[in-house]
Every structure is written in C-alpha cells, then in structure tokens.
Design a protein around this motif. Structure first.
Motif, PDB file in Angstrom:
ATOM      1  N   TYR A 159       0.849  -1.180   0.000  1.00 42.24           N
ATOM      2  CA  TYR A 159       0.000   0.000   0.000  1.00 42.24           C
ATOM      3  C   TYR A 159       0.894   1.243   0.000  1.00 42.24           C
ATOM      4  CZ  TYR A 159      -4.396  -2.426   1.090  1.00 42.24           C
ATOM      5  OH  TYR A 159      -5.518  -3.205   1.030  1.00 42.24           O
ATOM      6  N   GLN A 194       0.829   5.457   0.963  1.00 40.17           N
ATOM      7  CA  GLN A 194       0.111   6.562   1.594  1.00 40.17           C
ATOM      8  C   GLN A 194       0.788   7.872   1.225  1.00 40.17           C
ATOM      9  OE1 GLN A 194       0.074   6.761   5.902  1.00 40.17           O
ATOM     10  NE2 GLN A 194      -1.812   7.960   5.898  1.00 40.17           N
ATOM     11  N   GLU A 196      -1.541  13.367   3.631  1.00 38.97           N
ATOM     12  CA  GLU A 196      -2.945  13.745   3.816  1.00 38.97           C
ATOM     13  C   GLU A 196      -3.918  12.794   3.126  1.00 38.97           C
ATOM     14  OE1 GLU A 196      -3.362  16.169   5.973  1.00 38.97           O
ATOM     15  OE2 GLU A 196      -1.187  16.480   5.993  1.00 38.97           O
ATOM     16  N   GLU A 197      -3.458  11.632   2.754  1.00 39.09           N
ATOM     17  CA  GLU A 197      -4.332  10.685   2.079  1.00 39.09           C
ATOM     18  C   GLU A 197      -4.424   9.384   2.875  1.00 39.09           C
ATOM     19  OE1 GLU A 197      -5.449  13.101  -0.922  1.00 39.09           O
ATOM     20  OE2 GLU A 197      -5.966  10.975  -0.970  1.00 39.09           O
ATOM     21  N   GLY A 198      -5.400   8.559   2.514  1.00 41.07           N
ATOM     22  CA  GLY A 198      -5.475   7.225   3.084  1.00 41.07           C
ATOM     23  C   GLY A 198      -4.511   6.290   2.388  1.00 41.07           C
ATOM     24  N   LEU A 199      -4.551   5.046   2.802  1.00 44.55           N
ATOM     25  CA  LEU A 199      -3.687   4.049   2.180  1.00 44.55           C
ATOM     26  C   LEU A 199      -4.327   3.557   0.884  1.00 44.55           C
ATOM     27  CD1 LEU A 199      -3.368   3.710   5.472  1.00 44.55           C
ATOM     28  CD2 LEU A 199      -1.927   1.817   4.766  1.00 44.55           C
ATOM     29  N   LYS A 200      -3.538   3.559  -0.172  1.00 42.21           N
ATOM     30  CA  LYS A 200      -4.031   3.133  -1.474  1.00 42.21           C
ATOM     31  C   LYS A 200      -3.419   1.791  -1.849  1.00 42.21           C
ATOM     32  CE  LYS A 200      -6.197   7.047  -2.475  1.00 42.21           C
ATOM     33  NZ  LYS A 200      -7.673   7.133  -2.551  1.00 42.21           N
ATOM     34  N   PHE A 201      -4.263   0.851  -2.211  1.00 41.68           N
ATOM     35  CA  PHE A 201      -3.808  -0.458  -2.627  1.00 41.68           C
ATOM     36  C   PHE A 201      -2.933  -0.368  -3.875  1.00 41.68           C
ATOM     37  CE2 PHE A 201      -3.841  -4.861  -3.664  1.00 41.68           C
ATOM     38  CZ  PHE A 201      -4.097  -4.959  -5.031  1.00 41.68           C
ATOM     39  N   PHE A 244       3.695   0.922   2.647  1.00 40.96           N
ATOM     40  CA  PHE A 244       3.443  -0.086   3.674  1.00 40.96           C
ATOM     41  C   PHE A 244       3.236  -1.450   3.045  1.00 40.96           C
ATOM     42  CE2 PHE A 244       3.166   2.500   7.399  1.00 40.96           C
ATOM     43  CZ  PHE A 244       2.718   3.737   6.957  1.00 40.96           C
ATOM     44  N   PHE A 248      -8.258   4.627  10.757  1.00 44.37           N
ATOM     45  CA  PHE A 248      -8.661   4.367   9.382  1.00 44.37           C
ATOM     46  C   PHE A 248      -9.781   3.341   9.352  1.00 44.37           C
ATOM     47  CE2 PHE A 248      -5.546   6.645   6.946  1.00 44.37           C
ATOM     48  CZ  PHE A 248      -4.414   6.698   7.741  1.00 44.37           C
ATOM     49  N   GLN A 288      -8.368  -7.378  -1.140  1.00 44.76           N
ATOM     50  CA  GLN A 288      -7.748  -6.092  -0.815  1.00 44.76           C
ATOM     51  C   GLN A 288      -8.694  -5.238   0.016  1.00 44.76           C
ATOM     52  OE1 GLN A 288      -8.092  -2.843  -3.788  1.00 44.76           O
ATOM     53  NE2 GLN A 288      -7.999  -4.519  -5.283  1.00 44.76           N
ATOM     54  N   LEU A 289      -8.108  -4.439   0.867  1.00 43.63           N
ATOM     55  CA  LEU A 289      -8.866  -3.497   1.673  1.00 43.63           C
ATOM     56  C   LEU A 289      -8.849  -2.135   0.998  1.00 43.63           C
ATOM     57  CD1 LEU A 289      -7.610  -4.314   5.289  1.00 43.63           C
ATOM     58  CD2 LEU A 289      -9.689  -5.119   4.155  1.00 43.63           C
ATOM     59  N   PHE A 296      -9.295   1.721   1.914  1.00 46.91           N
ATOM     60  CA  PHE A 296      -9.206   2.556   3.114  1.00 46.91           C
ATOM     61  C   PHE A 296      -9.808   3.932   2.897  1.00 46.91           C
ATOM     62  CE2 PHE A 296      -6.456   0.362   6.162  1.00 46.91           C
ATOM     63  CZ  PHE A 296      -5.936  -0.663   5.387  1.00 46.91           C
ATOM     64  N   GLY A 297     -10.333   4.483   3.988  1.00 44.50           N
ATOM     65  CA  GLY A 297     -10.662   5.900   4.013  1.00 44.50           C
ATOM     66  C   GLY A 297      -9.411   6.719   4.283  1.00 44.50           C
ATOM     67  N   LYS A 298      -9.570   8.043   4.308  1.00 47.89           N
ATOM     68  CA  LYS A 298      -8.420   8.926   4.482  1.00 47.89           C
ATOM     69  C   LYS A 298      -7.995   9.076   5.935  1.00 47.89           C
ATOM     70  CE  LYS A 298      -8.920  11.748   0.355  1.00 47.89           C
ATOM     71  NZ  LYS A 298      -8.913  13.121  -0.184  1.00 47.89           N
ATOM     72  N   GLY A 299      -8.814   8.590   6.837  1.00 48.66           N
ATOM     73  CA  GLY A 299      -8.440   8.631   8.241  1.00 48.66           C
ATOM     74  C   GLY A 299      -9.032   9.798   8.995  1.00 48.66           C
TER      75      GLY A 299
END
Lengths: 113, 114
Positions: free
Chosen positions: A35, A37, A40-45, A91, B89, B101-102, B104-107
């Motif tokens: 992943y 990140q 300011e963003e979430g985790l992207k697959f 990650f 998250f 796969q998960l 995710f939101g931005k948190g």
C-alpha cells in the motif's frame, strides 16, 4: 514471533534513481500486499502477491513500478527512475489466509529530492 | 472515486468521554469492515472488525456499529484515554472480489485531551 519487517525505514533518492523497498512477511504468511500513503491521504492499494505470483496489480502505476515475492527472500517493491511524486510512505502487509486480518509493517518513507 | 469516506479529518474529545468516529461507503459489495489505528511513524494496527451479517461488534472499550441500509459504520471508544490519540482508518473489503484487498478511508485524527 516477529511482525512484518520492512526496510529501510527511510530512503532518500534523487530524481531518476531507483528505489528498492523490502518486506518480510510474518512467519507462516504467504500473502503480501503493498500500500502507498501520500501526504494527507489514506492508504491506497498497489499490489497483492503470493509466493512467486502476482495476484492483483490493479493499483500499480503502469510504468516504473514493479513488485515481486520470490520463493525465497522478501517481497520487493521496485520503483525505477523515481520522481518527486513518488515521495510517500509505502506499507507492506501480510496475512495467512483470507479470513484473517492484515498485519502491517512500519513502512518505508521514500523521499525523492 | 472514493468508495470509503471518513468526512471528519480530525476529532478532539475529553478524556473519559465517548469518541465516535464515522465512516461511509458507497460500494454495496463490501461485506467486511475493519478499523485500524495508526501512530506516527508506525504501520496501521488492527483494532476491530465487523462482518456485514452483523450490526454490532464489541471488544472492550471499542464497539463498531454497522448500518447497511445507510452504508454507514461508526467506531465508539468509551471511555476515551490519552493513549487513544492516533489516526483511525476505516477499511472495507469485498470478499467476493478474489484479491481480498482493503479499501481505506483517508483517516480521522483523534486527539484525546487529558
């Protein structure tokens, strides 16, 4: 039982260089995710691998990025000819089977100068 | 296209009070939801999860509620403690998609004030 190990923790590269990020999954885990990140963003697959196989790479940029998970050794995320936009936290996560939660490593912070 | 949304980037709560973190999703194929907690310079750690066949799951001070019709879930922490201060998250999975796969939101950054 060691957790998911990622190295290096911090990696600095100049534009145009190559970055290699390593991930050793938890013992007994044969599934690995990567992943990314961005600030300011979430985790992207990015990619899902099993030993010697890429299962899903739908989140990988089409160029410059590649991943592998060989039979022996860690999973490697390779970024060729890095650009500033590649600066992010990367990650790795592993799991044993589909019904289990993901365990994340501490990440590699890539900074491209 | 953000399939998992956490609309509050930050939340401040007094120690001992309840923290409520919210999450909305758009993909009706999601059938498993998780909350992860992340401290600075560390990877996310699993907190609690819920399957779409349930509407509530509780683990100690943490409870997750799922409202499928509203495509909404929330994490309740009670009582909140200063050590709960972290980024939370929300994540969702479509188990039928094959890759597990998960998304995710931005948190949401939670600050618990002593």
């Amino acid at each position: 039982n060691a957790g998911v190990m990622q190295n290096p923790r911090h990696l600095v590269r100049r534009r145009g260089q190559e970055a290699r990020l390593r991930c050793s999954p938890m013992k007994g885990h044969s599934h690995v995710y990567w992943y990314r990140q961005l600030p300011e963003e979430g985790l992207k697959f990015m990619v899902y691998l099993q030993k010697e196989n890429i299962i899903d790479e739908s989140g990988m940029p089409k160029e410059r990025f590649s991943a592998e998970f060989p039979k022996e050794g860690p999973s490697i995320l390779r970024i060729q000819q890095v650009v500033r936009g590649d600066s992010a936290a990367y990650f790795c996560a592993s799991f044993r089977d589909a019904n289990e939660k993901l365990f994340f490593g501490s990440g590699t912070q890539l900074s491209v100068l | 296209d953000q399939q998992v949304k956490q609309n509050s980037p930050s939340l401040s709560v007094q120690e001992g009070r309840i923290s409520i973190l919210n999450c909305d999703y758009t993909n009706s194929m999601f059938d498993y939801f998780l909350w992860y907690k992340k401290y600075p310079a560390e990877g996310p750690t699993f907190l609690i999860s819920i399957s779409s066949i349930k509407d509530k799951n509780e683990d100690g001070r943490f409870t997750v509620f799922l409202n499928k019709s509203a495509k909404h879930l929330s994490l309740h922490i009670v009582p909140s403690q200063p050590g709960d201060s972290a980024v939370y998250f929300c994540a969702a999975r479509n188990s039928g998609a094959g890759s597990y796969q998960l998304t995710f939101g931005k948190g949401t950054k939670l600050s618990v004030i002593p």
